[in-house]
Design an enzyme around this catalytic site. Structure first.
Site, short mmCIF file in Angstrom:
data_model
loop_
_atom_site.label_atom_id
_atom_site.label_comp_id
_atom_site.label_asym_id
_atom_site.label_seq_id
_atom_site.Cartn_x
_atom_site.Cartn_y
_atom_site.Cartn_z
N ILE A 139 0.84 -1.20 0.00
CA ILE A 139 0.00 0.00 0.00
C ILE A 139 0.87 1.25 0.00
CG2 ILE A 139 -1.62 1.36 1.39
CD1 ILE A 139 -2.96 -0.95 0.00
N ALA A 199 4.71 2.53 7.78
CA ALA A 199 5.64 1.82 6.90
C ALA A 199 7.01 1.65 7.54
CB ALA A 199 5.76 2.58 5.57
N ALA A 226 -12.13 7.38 6.19
CA ALA A 226 -10.74 7.28 6.63
C ALA A 226 -10.72 6.98 8.13
CB ALA A 226 -9.99 8.58 6.32
N HIS A 247 23.40 27.92 11.66
CA HIS A 247 22.55 29.11 11.51
C HIS A 247 22.72 29.66 10.10
CE1 HIS A 247 20.50 32.85 12.49
NE2 HIS A 247 21.49 33.49 11.89
N ILE A 289 -4.41 10.18 7.41
CA ILE A 289 -4.94 9.99 6.04
C ILE A 289 -6.05 10.99 5.76
CG2 ILE A 289 -6.20 8.40 4.53
CD1 ILE A 289 -4.65 6.10 5.88
N GLY A 330 -9.52 4.32 9.85
CA GLY A 330 -8.59 3.31 10.34
C GLY A 330 -8.46 2.12 9.40
#
Length: 467
Positions: free
Chosen positions: A41, A321, A270, A446, A186, A272
């Site tokens: 996915i 992931a 969306a 910086h 998501i 879960g």
């Protein structure tokens, strides 16, 4: 009897293909089985293609609303929705091809098909028509079958009117209005993407805040930003049902004891994910499941059958992931007999890639207090960052939570420019049990956004120079 392997990996997502590559590196004869393109996915329908869409939205938003701040005049600005979608798919295709090449380079056998357990050592492979095409045997088998969007009967996903994240990234036509049910990463990312392109977006969330697992201050800051964009937000709101009607979808919700009907052309569910545990022969084999996920020992990822292991989304939260990849590596190294430090699930970064970006690691302020810690909190607003000022990205802040007694970093929360990159320093700091002094005394370049991390740490102890 099919071909014999030392390790077989069932599923080729970011858990599976990474586990297979690590296994091959360690000298195991390895096979990876997946009926789809490798990458799962994440590479095909999640992490990578959505980031492409979000970059498109970010650039369009910048040119449309902020170009004059940079002395740039843009005339006739427009976008091609179909090309935005195509760019996302092209990137996904290219990356998944690269993964296939990586697998080949590591001399891993790749079988395309649906794998099903016949015994604890044998997997039969079937094509899309359900015809058996192959069979393999392996000493050890790693299940990495991932997860899919969770569905409820009251929100009947038809993938046309009531859609999942998969359909949301390949719509042929931009919807005029969109209701997003669920305000996790998501839901929030798609809400941002479609809102920037001009879709009227409404978010519905059952919990008190959008991004409910994030620190409350971060969630409230993002909510204010989204409302300024014109996104309508219903928190502490329960969805009773979603019904497809002639010209869209009607969603009935309950808020403060009142029923409200909301209508949109499309609804994105969306809410879960749930583990892919059906159809692989797991229950017939006697593999223990718990709430649609495989139960494993989190030190070894071994299931209740000694030679079978499971990693990634199929074993439950956190559904990320990078967690799946880490679990895959740890699992294989454990099989090899190497000393491999167990994954510290309290030191896993979480990222949301809308604008402003959100990233965090460790405890929220509320969780730190609930755990009984006496804490010191340091904050540094990007408004006070020279680099953020120069870049025109001054919204948001870095918030760090330290244990008062020892100065140990307990949690880090960022909302603002490049938050998803900045969190890496704090993840490393937390994994090494760094104190505020470690961060403050590390000289940061910086001008950089990362100086804000140093300043936030100093602020917790009254030492910040620039606020």
């Amino acid at each position: 009897m099919g071909k014999q392997y030392e390790i077989a990996v069932l599923g080729g997502g970011p858990g599976g293909y990474v586990a297979a590559i690590r296994a091959a590196q360690l000298g195991f004869k390895t096979v990876v089985i997946d009926k789809e393109n490798l990458g799962g996915i994440c590479l095909n329908w999640g992490c990578i293609p959505t980031k492409s869409l979000l970059k498109n939205a970010e650039l369009y938003d910048l040119m449309k609303n902020h170009s004059t701040d940079f002395g740039i005049t843009v005339q006739g600005l427009s976008f091609d929705f179909a090309k935005i979608i195509k760019r996302s798919r092209d990137i996904s295709d290219r990356i998944t091809k690269n993964v296939e090449l990586l697998v080949k380079k590591n001399k891993i056998d790749r079988i395309r098909g649906f794998g099903k357990f016949v015994s604890k050592n044998q997997i039969d492979i079937f094509d899309n028509d359900g015809k058996k095409v192959d069979s393999i045997n392996a000493d050890k088998i790693i299940i990495a079958t991932g997860a899919r969007p969770k569905t409820f009967p009251s929100i009947p996903v038809d993938r046309k009117n009531i859609i999942t994240s998969t359909e949301a990234m390949i719509l042929e036509k931009q919807p005029k209005d969109l209701i997003v049910i669920g305000a996790g990463a998501i839901g929030v990312e798609f809400a941002y993407f479609y809102s920037v392109l001009g879709t009227k977006v409404t978010i519905i969330e059952m919990m008190n805040n959008i991004l409910p697992i994030e620190d409350k201050e971060v969630s409230e800051t993002l909510e204010k930003n989204f409302k300024k964009r014109g996104i309508e937000i219903y928190t502490s709101t329960k969805v009773e049902k979603a019904e497809v009607v002639k010209d869209g979808v009607v969603v009935t919700v309950e808020k403060d004891g009142k029923k409200i009907e909301l209508k949109a052309e499309k609804v994105l569910s969306a809410i879960g994910v749930t583990g892919n545990v059906e159809g692989f022969g797991l229950e017939e084999l006697g593999i223990k499941l718990e709430k649609y996920h495989i139960k494993v020992d989190k030190n070894t990822y071994q299931a209740n059958i000694p030679n079978i292991y499971a990693i990634g989304d199929v074993i439950g939260a956190p559904w990320l992931a990078h967690v799946a990849s880490a679990e895959g590596i740890h699992c294989v190294e454990t099989i090899k007999g190497m000393h491999s430090t167990p994954i510290d699930y309290e030191t896993i970064p979480g990222c949301t890639y809308c604008i402003p970006q959100v990233a965090s690691v460790g405890m929220t302020e509320a969780k730190a207090r609930d755990a009984g810690h006496e804490i010191k909190i340091g904050k540094f607003p990007f408004m006070a960052s020279g680099k953020a000022f120069a870049a025109g990205e001054r919204e948001g802040f870095v918030k760090l939570i330290f244990d008062s007694k020892y100065g140990e970093l307990l949690g880090a929360h960022i909302i603002g420019p490049e938050a998803t990159e900045l969190i890496a320093e704090l993840t490393l700091a937390k994994s090494m049990e760094a104190t505020y002094e470690t961060i403050v005394k590390t000289v940061h370049a910086h001008p950089t956004l990362s100086e804000s991390v140093m300043e936030a740490a100093a602020n917790a102890y009254g030492e910040s120079i620039h606020i």
